[in-house]
Motif scaffolding. Structure first.
Motif, PDB file in Angstrom:
ATOM      1  N   UNK A   1     -69.489 -46.495  -3.188  1.00  0.00           N
ATOM      2  CA  UNK A   1     -68.345 -46.325  -4.082  1.00  0.00           C
ATOM      3  C   UNK A   1     -67.299 -47.407  -3.820  1.00  0.00           C
ATOM      4  N   UNK A   2     -66.531 -47.697  -4.827  1.00  0.00           N
ATOM      5  CA  UNK A   2     -65.395 -48.631  -4.732  1.00  0.00           C
ATOM      6  C   UNK A   2     -65.796 -49.994  -4.175  1.00  0.00           C
ATOM      7  N   UNK A   3     -66.979 -50.480  -4.559  1.00  0.00           N
ATOM      8  CA  UNK A   3     -67.406 -51.811  -4.145  1.00  0.00           C
ATOM      9  C   UNK A   3     -67.936 -51.900  -2.729  1.00  0.00           C
ATOM     10  N   UNK A   4     -68.086 -50.764  -2.071  1.00  0.00           N
ATOM     11  CA  UNK A   4     -68.619 -50.766  -0.709  1.00  0.00           C
ATOM     12  C   UNK A   4     -70.134 -50.833  -0.751  1.00  0.00           C
ATOM     13  N   UNK A   5     -70.733 -51.049   0.426  1.00  0.00           N
ATOM     14  CA  UNK A   5     -72.185 -51.182   0.545  1.00  0.00           C
ATOM     15  C   UNK A   5     -72.693 -50.137   1.543  1.00  0.00           C
ATOM     16  N   UNK A   6     -73.770 -49.436   1.183  1.00  0.00           N
ATOM     17  CA  UNK A   6     -74.417 -48.495   2.097  1.00  0.00           C
ATOM     18  C   UNK A   6     -75.615 -49.178   2.728  1.00  0.00           C
ATOM     19  N   UNK A   7     -75.778 -49.022   4.018  1.00  0.00           N
ATOM     20  CA  UNK A   7     -76.965 -49.521   4.702  1.00  0.00           C
ATOM     21  C   UNK A   7     -77.535 -48.380   5.531  1.00  0.00           C
TER      22      UNK A   7
ATOM     23  N   UNK B   1     -76.708 -43.466   8.107  1.00  0.00           N
ATOM     24  CA  UNK B   1     -76.164 -44.126   6.923  1.00  0.00           C
ATOM     25  C   UNK B   1     -74.843 -44.762   7.332  1.00  0.00           C
ATOM     26  N   UNK B   2     -74.673 -46.028   7.043  1.00  0.00           N
ATOM     27  CA  UNK B   2     -73.433 -46.724   7.367  1.00  0.00           C
ATOM     28  C   UNK B   2     -72.799 -47.262   6.090  1.00  0.00           C
ATOM     29  N   UNK B   3     -71.479 -47.286   6.085  1.00  0.00           N
ATOM     30  CA  UNK B   3     -70.726 -47.783   4.934  1.00  0.00           C
ATOM     31  C   UNK B   3     -69.988 -49.052   5.365  1.00  0.00           C
ATOM     32  N   UNK B   4     -70.255 -50.130   4.643  1.00  0.00           N
ATOM     33  CA  UNK B   4     -69.660 -51.438   4.920  1.00  0.00           C
ATOM     34  C   UNK B   4     -68.617 -51.776   3.860  1.00  0.00           C
ATOM     35  N   UNK B   5     -67.712 -52.658   4.235  1.00  0.00           N
ATOM     36  CA  UNK B   5     -66.803 -53.222   3.240  1.00  0.00           C
ATOM     37  C   UNK B   5     -67.628 -54.024   2.241  1.00  0.00           C
TER      38      UNK B   5
ATOM     39  N   UNK C   1     -67.173 -49.444   8.047  1.00  0.00           N
ATOM     40  CA  UNK C   1     -66.090 -48.474   7.901  1.00  0.00           C
ATOM     41  C   UNK C   1     -66.437 -47.167   8.597  1.00  0.00           C
ATOM     42  N   UNK C   2     -67.680 -46.706   8.423  1.00  0.00           N
ATOM     43  CA  UNK C   2     -68.127 -45.469   9.053  1.00  0.00           C
ATOM     44  C   UNK C   2     -69.641 -45.459   9.136  1.00  0.00           C
ATOM     45  N   UNK C   3     -70.174 -44.631  10.021  1.00  0.00           N
ATOM     46  CA  UNK C   3     -71.621 -44.438  10.138  1.00  0.00           C
ATOM     47  C   UNK C   3     -71.852 -43.001  10.590  1.00  0.00           C
ATOM     48  N   UNK C   4     -72.897 -42.379  10.063  1.00  0.00           N
ATOM     49  CA  UNK C   4     -73.131 -40.968  10.357  1.00  0.00           C
ATOM     50  C   UNK C   4     -74.570 -40.587  10.068  1.00  0.00           C
TER      51      UNK C   4
END
Length: 62
Positions: A24-30, A41-45, A52-55
């Protein structure tokens, strides 16, 4: 956390990059996989320079 630092920690822990997608909002999931542990699952800028976060996503129990 800087992405290179996070990725080094994940590699040292035995995780491998399993895939990616648009967040969401232009972020990237890896997504990261491990032979023993649940995937992460990690969320990148948007520029992939900051994690930003990983969980561990919750598993469905239907």
């Amino acid at each position: 956390m800087p992405a290179n630092e996070f990725e080094n920690l994940m590699g040292e822990a035995g995780y491998e990059r399993a895939g990616s997608g648009q967040g969401q909002a232009g972020r990237v999931k890896i997504w990261w996989s491990h032979k023993t542990y649940r995937f992460v699952e990690s969320i990148y800028s948007g520029d992939k320079n900051i994690v930003i976060t990983a969980y561990h996503p919750s598993e469905k129990t239907d």
